[in-house]
Design an enzyme around this catalytic site. Structure first.
Site, PDB file in Angstrom:
ATOM      1  N   HIS A  70       0.841  -1.187   0.000  1.00  0.00           N
ATOM      2  CA  HIS A  70       0.000   0.000   0.000  1.00  0.00           C
ATOM      3  C   HIS A  70       0.881   1.244   0.000  1.00  0.00           C
ATOM      4  O   HIS A  70       2.055   1.193   0.387  1.00  0.00           O
ATOM      5  CB  HIS A  70      -0.919  -0.002   1.219  1.00  0.00           C
ATOM      6  CG  HIS A  70      -1.989  -1.043   1.133  1.00  0.00           C
ATOM      7  ND1 HIS A  70      -2.979  -1.155   2.077  1.00  0.00           N
ATOM      8  CD2 HIS A  70      -2.233  -2.015   0.215  1.00  0.00           C
ATOM      9  CE1 HIS A  70      -3.788  -2.146   1.742  1.00  0.00           C
ATOM     10  NE2 HIS A  70      -3.346  -2.689   0.623  1.00  0.00           N
ATOM     11  N   GLU A  72       0.923   3.868   1.900  1.00  0.00           N
ATOM     12  CA  GLU A  72       1.431   4.249   3.222  1.00  0.00           C
ATOM     13  C   GLU A  72       2.623   3.387   3.614  1.00  0.00           C
ATOM     14  O   GLU A  72       3.624   3.883   4.144  1.00  0.00           O
ATOM     15  CB  GLU A  72       0.351   4.074   4.311  1.00  0.00           C
ATOM     16  CG  GLU A  72      -0.966   4.723   4.008  1.00  0.00           C
ATOM     17  CD  GLU A  72      -1.960   3.791   3.322  1.00  0.00           C
ATOM     18  OE1 GLU A  72      -3.094   3.692   3.805  1.00  0.00           O
ATOM     19  OE2 GLU A  72      -1.598   3.156   2.304  1.00  0.00           O
ATOM     20  N   CYS A  98      -5.974   1.067   5.659  1.00  0.00           N
ATOM     21  CA  CYS A  98      -6.456  -0.222   6.154  1.00  0.00           C
ATOM     22  C   CYS A  98      -5.878  -0.445   7.551  1.00  0.00           C
ATOM     23  O   CYS A  98      -5.020   0.319   8.012  1.00  0.00           O
ATOM     24  CB  CYS A  98      -6.030  -1.343   5.209  1.00  0.00           C
ATOM     25  SG  CYS A  98      -4.254  -1.697   5.243  1.00  0.00           S
ATOM     26  N   CYS A 101      -1.941  -0.870   7.566  1.00  0.00           N
ATOM     27  CA  CYS A 101      -1.225   0.397   7.416  1.00  0.00           C
ATOM     28  C   CYS A 101      -1.407   1.274   8.647  1.00  0.00           C
ATOM     29  O   CYS A 101      -0.484   1.997   9.033  1.00  0.00           O
ATOM     30  CB  CYS A 101      -1.667   1.119   6.154  1.00  0.00           C
ATOM     31  SG  CYS A 101      -1.055   0.308   4.652  1.00  0.00           S
TER      32      CYS A 101
END
Length: 143
Positions: A70, A72, A98, A101
């Site tokens: 992801h 992040e 999410c 993260c």
């Protein structure tokens, strides 16, 4: 910084994260993230495969491959390879984080999360709030 000035900066950094998301090779969803500390961008990331892997995020059934990182996670792990640290920083993300993260954000010392799109699951934002990390939702299309 006063509230109005902070909102202007938040909106600009979020717009920059949107532009950065366009670097992603993912077809289903492109997400960008910027980590800002003391008025400087200290890291950036977008969703994609790990370094050295082919730039294909989805399989033949259009399902995201399990090893796709992801935005992040890419921004935070990029910091780990630099001389910067994210203690007290703000992360700007084009979509809400999410839960995985969110855990990275908490552990990295980031104190503020600004995101521009709500994801159907709220467990990431819920965890950040539980950790007393300021979360701010801004829809950049509502100026």
């Amino acid at each position: 910084m006063d509230k109005e000035k902070q909102q202007k900066f938040d909106l600009r950094y979020l717009e920059m994260a949107r532009i950065w998301a366009k670097n992603s090779y993912c077809q289903r969803r492109q997400v960008g993230a910027l980590v800002v500390k003391d008025g400087m961008i200290i890291s950036d990331g977008y969703n994609g495969t790990p370094s050295g892997f082919e730039n294909v995020c989805e399989d033949e059934n259009n399902v995201t491959k399990p090893y796709v990182l992801h935005a992040e996670a890419n921004a935070i792990t990029k910091l780990a390879r630099s001389n910067n640290n994210s203690e007290g920083a703000t992360i700007y993300i084009t979509a809400s984080p999410c839960i995985e993260c969110a855990k990275l954000i908490i552990q990295s010392g980031i104190k503020r999360v600004v995101y521009g799109e709500k994801y159907r699951l709220t467990d990431g934002v819920d965890l950040l709030e539980r950790a007393h990390i300021e979360t701010v939702y801004i829809n950049p299309d509502e100026k």
